[in-house]
Enzyme design. Structure first.
Site, PDB file in Angstrom:
ATOM      1  N   ARG A  71       0.853  -1.177   0.000  1.00 32.14           N
ATOM      2  CA  ARG A  71       0.000   0.000   0.000  1.00 32.14           C
ATOM      3  C   ARG A  71       0.891   1.229   0.000  1.00 32.14           C
ATOM      4  O   ARG A  71       1.948   1.248   0.633  1.00 32.14           O
ATOM      5  CB  ARG A  71      -0.920   0.026   1.232  1.00 32.14           C
ATOM      6  CG  ARG A  71      -2.132  -0.899   1.123  1.00 32.14           C
ATOM      7  CD  ARG A  71      -3.106  -0.442   0.040  1.00 32.14           C
ATOM      8  NE  ARG A  71      -4.323  -1.220   0.004  1.00 32.14           N
ATOM      9  CZ  ARG A  71      -4.498  -2.313  -0.704  1.00 32.14           C
ATOM     10  NH1 ARG A  71      -3.489  -2.785  -1.440  1.00 32.14           N
ATOM     11  NH2 ARG A  71      -5.651  -2.940  -0.701  1.00 32.14           N
TER      12      ARG A  71
ATOM     13  N   HIS B 118      -1.409   0.591  -9.682  1.00 26.97           N
ATOM     14  CA  HIS B 118      -2.102  -0.269  -8.714  1.00 26.97           C
ATOM     15  C   HIS B 118      -2.839  -1.405  -9.424  1.00 26.97           C
ATOM     16  O   HIS B 118      -4.041  -1.613  -9.242  1.00 26.97           O
ATOM     17  CB  HIS B 118      -3.072   0.558  -7.859  1.00 26.97           C
ATOM     18  CG  HIS B 118      -3.395  -0.085  -6.538  1.00 26.97           C
ATOM     19  ND1 HIS B 118      -3.737   0.637  -5.414  1.00 26.97           N
ATOM     20  CD2 HIS B 118      -3.424  -1.393  -6.154  1.00 26.97           C
ATOM     21  CE1 HIS B 118      -3.969  -0.187  -4.408  1.00 26.97           C
ATOM     22  NE2 HIS B 118      -3.786  -1.429  -4.844  1.00 26.97           N
TER      23      HIS B 118
ATOM     24  N   GLU C 190      -2.365   8.119  -4.146  1.00 24.10           N
ATOM     25  CA  GLU C 190      -2.901   7.721  -5.449  1.00 24.10           C
ATOM     26  C   GLU C 190      -4.374   8.124  -5.593  1.00 24.10           C
ATOM     27  O   GLU C 190      -5.123   8.127  -4.598  1.00 24.10           O
ATOM     28  CB  GLU C 190      -2.727   6.216  -5.659  1.00 24.10           C
ATOM     29  CG  GLU C 190      -3.388   5.310  -4.656  1.00 24.10           C
ATOM     30  CD  GLU C 190      -3.008   3.851  -4.870  1.00 24.10           C
ATOM     31  OE1 GLU C 190      -3.941   3.034  -4.957  1.00 24.10           O
ATOM     32  OE2 GLU C 190      -1.808   3.518  -4.946  1.00 24.10           O
TER      33      GLU C 190
END
Length: 329
Positions: free
Chosen positions: A233, A280, A262
């Site tokens: 993450r 991602h 993000e």
């Protein structure tokens, strides 16, 4: 018939097995947070695909018994408040493993062997490369440190060993000696791992406690000219500290699938030649995503049928006798 709300379309083949038992609403395009907030009160389950579930949505979801996320992480859900309200939080812990581990290895290979750098080099019309250059690092013989030795970390370990890497690991829960021998790994405290690894792969879950787990002090402890890979993450890494470590040349490169803010990415990372960036998408393989959707729906279905699925992160809410009055409509 209990109702399930999806926040984004998924393949119909994933939903079909559940339509006889449940009334499923699937939008034609991703729902906005405002649309979710306006609809959720009519549903017993909410399936998040790229969406957030905050306290306001949980408050509005007066009938909710389950909230599921398409992914192993659940930091997009206020799971503590969901637990207070007796709402089960479902994730997809098994179906992401292979695809995510593959992507970690892809980033390791891309950044250590300069794949993206040389791709850009050729596209700019260049060809000649210095005969003796330290642009790349040999993968075989390098030491990989894996931080977080769960399902994904263990699979990254096996794949990296297949490439000839020595693997060490750090986790808040150390494995037994038998398991360490099985995986042919050594456990190291974090500072020692930082100091001796040529490449570090982050494969831990995100919790508030490990925000900026990798920070400015961590980079100063890292081996000179090492690499950082993050498929965990974004907030696990202090992104500004990473920018500084890369810009100074203290670490040699990074492979990043996740980012602190993000979808916003630090401009310095976008410009850096020694960084490989992906949006991602570690689990973005169709077969994996279908498996994830089915895993989430199966977890939802079991909760709604008062059965206990393996993929509930707060199983303490599954005390059916205690919940029967709370859930009575």
């Amino acid at each position: 018939m209990k109702r399930i709300l999806l926040t984004h379309p998924i393949p119909e083949t994933c939903i079909e097995p559940y339509r006889e038992e449940f009334d499923i609403t699937m939008p034609v395009k991703k729902l906005s947070q405002e649309e979710i907030l306006g609809m959720v009160s009519d549903y017993e389950a909410l399936f998040l695909i790229g969406s957030q579930c905050d306290k306001d949505i949980l408050e509005a979801g007066v009938r909710l018994k389950a909230v599921a996320n398409l992914g192993v992480g659940y930091d997009n859900i206020d799971w503590e408040y969901a637990t207070e309200k007796g709402i089960a939080v479902v994730n997809t812990p098994t179906q992401v493993t292979e695809a995510t581990a593959e992507h970690c290895i892809a980033l390791i290979m891309a950044v250590m062997r300069g794949t993206s750098y040389y791709d850009r080099f050729v596209r700019k019309g260049f060809w000649d490369v210095a005969t003796f250059t330290d642009q790349c690092t040999m993968i075989a013989g390098s030491t990989l440190g894996i931080v977080g030795f769960g399902r994904i970390g263990r699979l990254v370990c096996k794949k990296a060993q297949g490439l000839g890497m020595r693997v060490i690991y750090h986790d808040i829960y150390r494995m037994t000696g038998e398991m360490e021998r099985e995986y042919r790994v050594e456990y190291k405290e974090m500072d020692e791992l930082l100091a001796i690894c040529d490449c570090i792969s982050l494969n831990m879950p995100y919790t508030p406690e490990n925000c900026h787990f990798i920070n400015r002090d961590s980079f100063l402890k890292m081996k000179k000219n090492s690499y950082l890979i993050n498929c965990a993450r974004g907030p696990v890494v202090d992104e500004q500290a990473l920018v500084e470590a890369l810009d100074s040349g203290y670490i040699k490169g990074a492979g990043l699938d996740v980012f602190e803010y993000e979808p916003h990415i630090s401009p310095e990372l976008l410009m850096a030649e020694n960084v490989v960036l992906t949006p991602h998408i570690a689990s973005a393989v169709l077969t994996a995503r279908i498996g994830m959707a089915c895993e989430a729906l199966d977890g939802i279905a079991k909760v709604l049928k008062e059965e206990e699925p393996y993929n509930v992160i707060n199983p303490e809410v599954l005390t059916w006798e205690r919940q029967v009055e709370t859930w009575k409509l």
